[in-house]
Design a protein around this motif. Sequence first.
Motif, mmCIF file in Angstrom:
data_model
loop_
_atom_site.group_PDB
_atom_site.id
_atom_site.type_symbol
_atom_site.label_atom_id
_atom_site.label_comp_id
_atom_site.label_asym_id
_atom_site.label_seq_id
_atom_site.Cartn_x
_atom_site.Cartn_y
_atom_site.Cartn_z
ATOM 1 N N LEU A 145 -6.261 -14.628 -3.907
ATOM 2 C CA LEU A 145 -4.991 -15.327 -4.101
ATOM 3 C C LEU A 145 -5.221 -16.813 -4.356
ATOM 4 O O LEU A 145 -4.546 -17.423 -5.208
ATOM 5 N N ARG A 146 -6.170 -17.401 -3.627
ATOM 6 C CA ARG A 146 -6.470 -18.817 -3.869
ATOM 7 C C ARG A 146 -6.979 -19.016 -5.293
ATOM 8 O O ARG A 146 -6.581 -19.973 -5.977
ATOM 9 N N GLU A 147 -7.852 -18.111 -5.759
ATOM 10 C CA GLU A 147 -8.373 -18.205 -7.129
ATOM 11 C C GLU A 147 -7.253 -18.034 -8.149
ATOM 12 O O GLU A 147 -7.317 -18.585 -9.254
ATOM 13 N N ALA A 148 -6.214 -17.272 -7.774
ATOM 14 C CA ALA A 148 -5.079 -17.060 -8.676
ATOM 15 C C ALA A 148 -4.090 -18.216 -8.635
ATOM 16 O O ALA A 148 -3.048 -18.168 -9.305
ATOM 17 N N GLY A 149 -4.401 -19.241 -7.853
ATOM 18 C CA GLY A 149 -3.560 -20.425 -7.818
ATOM 19 C C GLY A 149 -2.462 -20.414 -6.784
ATOM 20 O O GLY A 149 -1.576 -21.281 -6.807
ATOM 21 N N VAL A 150 -2.506 -19.466 -5.845
ATOM 22 C CA VAL A 150 -1.471 -19.395 -4.822
ATOM 23 C C VAL A 150 -1.736 -20.465 -3.771
ATOM 24 O O VAL A 150 -2.830 -20.571 -3.230
ATOM 25 N N ARG A 151 -0.690 -21.235 -3.486
ATOM 26 C CA ARG A 151 -0.785 -22.297 -2.497
ATOM 27 C C ARG A 151 0.325 -22.125 -1.455
ATOM 28 O O ARG A 151 1.215 -21.292 -1.601
ATOM 29 N N MET A 152 0.268 -22.921 -0.420
ATOM 30 C CA MET A 152 1.266 -22.858 0.634
ATOM 31 C C MET A 152 2.673 -22.969 0.035
ATOM 32 O O MET A 152 2.953 -23.871 -0.751
ATOM 33 N N GLY A 153 3.541 -22.034 0.419
ATOM 34 C CA GLY A 153 4.915 -22.038 -0.068
ATOM 35 C C GLY A 153 5.146 -21.211 -1.310
ATOM 36 O O GLY A 153 6.300 -20.893 -1.636
ATOM 37 N N ASP A 154 4.074 -20.861 -2.047
ATOM 38 C CA ASP A 154 4.245 -19.982 -3.215
ATOM 39 C C ASP A 154 4.660 -18.592 -2.760
ATOM 40 O O ASP A 154 4.349 -18.161 -1.644
ATOM 41 N N ARG A 155 5.346 -17.870 -3.634
ATOM 42 C CA ARG A 155 5.769 -16.515 -3.312
ATOM 43 C C ARG A 155 4.803 -15.487 -3.902
ATOM 44 O O ARG A 155 4.337 -15.629 -5.028
ATOM 45 N N VAL A 156 4.551 -14.457 -3.126
ATOM 46 C CA VAL A 156 3.747 -13.307 -3.540
ATOM 47 C C VAL A 156 4.568 -12.070 -3.238
ATOM 48 O O VAL A 156 5.165 -11.960 -2.162
ATOM 49 N N ALA A 157 4.613 -11.128 -4.174
ATOM 50 C CA ALA A 157 5.458 -9.946 -4.023
ATOM 51 C C ALA A 157 4.620 -8.679 -4.001
ATOM 52 O O ALA A 157 3.504 -8.635 -4.528
ATOM 53 N N GLY A 158 5.177 -7.647 -3.393
ATOM 54 C CA GLY A 158 4.529 -6.349 -3.349
ATOM 55 C C GLY A 158 5.502 -5.236 -3.699
ATOM 56 O O GLY A 158 6.660 -5.268 -3.273
ATOM 57 N N VAL A 159 5.034 -4.275 -4.481
ATOM 58 C CA VAL A 159 5.774 -3.038 -4.754
ATOM 59 C C VAL A 159 4.779 -1.909 -4.523
ATOM 60 O O VAL A 159 4.155 -1.395 -5.441
ATOM 61 N N GLN A 160 4.601 -1.555 -3.252
ATOM 62 C CA GLN A 160 3.537 -0.645 -2.845
ATOM 63 C C GLN A 160 4.038 0.326 -1.785
ATOM 64 O O GLN A 160 4.981 0.020 -1.039
ATOM 65 N N PRO A 161 3.404 1.481 -1.685
ATOM 66 C CA PRO A 161 3.730 2.393 -0.586
ATOM 67 C C PRO A 161 3.228 1.857 0.738
ATOM 68 O O PRO A 161 2.502 0.850 0.785
ATOM 69 N N ASN A 162 3.592 2.528 1.811
ATOM 70 C CA ASN A 162 3.276 2.062 3.159
ATOM 71 C C ASN A 162 1.850 2.457 3.535
ATOM 72 O O ASN A 162 1.621 3.422 4.262
ATOM 73 N N ASN A 163 0.891 1.672 3.049
ATOM 74 C CA ASN A 163 -0.510 1.979 3.319
ATOM 75 C C ASN A 163 -1.266 0.693 3.645
ATOM 76 O O ASN A 163 -0.685 -0.387 3.746
ATOM 77 N N VAL A 164 -2.574 0.814 3.814
ATOM 78 C CA VAL A 164 -3.375 -0.343 4.234
ATOM 79 C C VAL A 164 -3.412 -1.413 3.149
ATOM 80 O O VAL A 164 -3.406 -2.616 3.452
ATOM 81 N N ASP A 165 -3.437 -1.018 1.876
ATOM 82 C CA ASP A 165 -3.467 -2.016 0.809
ATOM 83 C C ASP A 165 -2.249 -2.931 0.875
ATOM 84 O O ASP A 165 -2.359 -4.153 0.687
ATOM 85 N N ALA A 166 -1.081 -2.366 1.125
ATOM 86 C CA ALA A 166 0.131 -3.179 1.221
ATOM 87 C C ALA A 166 0.044 -4.130 2.409
ATOM 88 O O ALA A 166 0.439 -5.298 2.320
ATOM 89 N N LEU A 167 -0.452 -3.640 3.533
ATOM 90 C CA LEU A 167 -0.589 -4.482 4.725
ATOM 91 C C LEU A 167 -1.552 -5.629 4.473
ATOM 92 O O LEU A 167 -1.286 -6.783 4.857
ATOM 93 N N VAL A 168 -2.669 -5.342 3.827
ATOM 94 C CA VAL A 168 -3.661 -6.379 3.539
ATOM 95 C C VAL A 168 -3.057 -7.451 2.633
ATOM 96 O O VAL A 168 -3.261 -8.658 2.848
#
Length: 662
Positions: A145-168
């Motif tokens: 995420l840091r390499e993708a330019g995500v910084r404090m306050g940026d939004r990240v979204a998920g559209v995933q089933p209820n599994n470990v990948d979504a939790l991570v």
Amino acid sequence: MNADNLAQGESSSGGGRDNDVLWMPTVAQRKETALWQFAEENGFDPEDYDTLHRWSISQKGAFWSAVWDFCGVVGEPGDAAFQKDEAAWMTGARFFPDAHLNLAENLLRSDGADTSVIAIDEAGGRKDVLRKELISRVARVAAGLREAGVRMGDRVAGVQPNNVDALVALLATLSLGAVWTSCSPDFGKTAIVDRIGQVAPKVLFAAARYRYGGKDHDVGERIAEVVGEIPSITTLVLSGEGDIPGVAFVRQDVFGGDGPPEFTRVPFDHPAYILYTSGTTGIPKAIVHRTGGVLMQHLKEHVLHGDVRRGDRLIWYTNTAWMMYHWTVSALAARATIVLYDGAPILKADNGLDCTPLWNLADSADVTHLGVSPKYLATLAAEGYLPRVRHKLSALRSLLVCGAPTLPHQFDWVYRSIKRDMSFSSISGGTEILGSFLIGSPIHPVRRGQLTVPALGHAVSVLDDRGAAVVGERGALVCTEPFPSMPLTFWGEGGDERYRDTYFSARAEIWTHGDVAELTYTGGGYVHGRADNTLKPGGVRIGISEIYAVCESYPDFEDFLVFGALHDGDEEVVLCLKPAEGVTVTPDLVKTLRRDIRTQASPRHVPARVHVVSDVPYTVNGKRVESAARTTVAGETVKNLGSIANPDCLAEYAGLKRDASL
């Protein structure tokens, strides 16, 4: 006196029989609870919950500081725990104004050798994840995420089933001080865009395929459309199998790189989550939740009210969009193991319905705390399924339920059909507070149909039409003192004003929740439903939960819906029935149903119109949409069909005519 006796209605007070008491913890059980220990450590008699509760709402700084210390929050609390604003008593209040903390750091604490997650899928596959493995995976994705330019306050979204990948993905986002928001992969394209599109996420975690109800679903094209309609998304991270056509993506299992975990500590009020209202009356409201508010609210609920202990195993059946998913994840901060289930709770089988998945899971994972919905319990009852006969459930200490009013007869069924010696907690709050106003307690008796106690830290009251607080009467559920998990704002232009208009316009600086509730002399309460679902035939206000309670006793009906319709200047009650398979709804059956509603509820509850329908509209989060049916029958247009999971069924409601009703 043991729990079996209480389950038969015996009172523990020595005053003879009390048919409302279904279960009472023993003295030894009560003394083992964190709530008992918390009360003693702060100088209160654990048997005197009323005094403890009054302290929690009148001495807010002292109470929440005590919760911080008792639960061992990781971070710097600062010098002040509460800062009031005389001009804006609730909306201007601040908790821990100088604190700094990180939500993921608190969720991931504990020994690395502990099992943090047990992930089970519909086919029975299981993965146990140690805390140190989870931390390693979170650190790797956070680096990506840091390499993708995500910084404090940026939004990240998920559209995933209820599994470990979504939790991570969620935990990695929080570790950076970024803001997490999510939808479930079964949401349609419009529902997803209407939600996460509002908040302009920089990165999207998604799955191209998921399995539910014995079927594989390919949503790759849907995800591609979502990415195409949200220009802020610069990076798509794909988990699981399948591809996204025409869109560049990186696989989550190779996203990021090795390195130690890093946790960016943020102010208490820094955004952590954005959740969404149902959106049935317009574009869903994007509710911004505070980092510290989420942690403090959930630690209080898990540790004190839920008695979640280190090593306990907790699951709530949920998808990744619902507030109960975020609530479940927070059990990690109580050093519990969370159980994630990816699939349907009830499967179709050759000989009917297979009700075993959650109960098999409860046995195999030694679940101590299981959360479900009233509708799920109603389906089990209709199927004649008896978990106590078919499963050991030896570890189960607490069954919890929310999402709709839990009816009194369901309490009876739980203790008769699931397990006698356990706590059963019907809880009620909402997405808006990411928690509960009325909640369970490990040191109180469970009373038939009642939510056990007002939650610590919440000045809950019920007001009548005069604005006076009442007990034993229905009224508006309000909260009169500030609390940490009040939303920070609604996302977008004019968010502060929209937030205040939603919860404080009816009563200045008093939170008006929108539920019709009733407090009892025993200290518990009932929630009768949403205020906008309250009907007024003949000018007398009634709730629809009583009608649902009668309908649920009929195996003839698979589902049902109640709403109001105007006729000759008055509101009349409309009941729509979805028959069970092979059942014909006859005039005689409807006559019997009306008679039972009259005797078990009141003459005012008897529907003037009864229609047979093929389906009942539900939101994408699994709640009945009475308002959509009411709007459609009135000949008006439902504003946001994207919030409804099965909008096509409304065409049938448009054709319902009063003169053709039963």
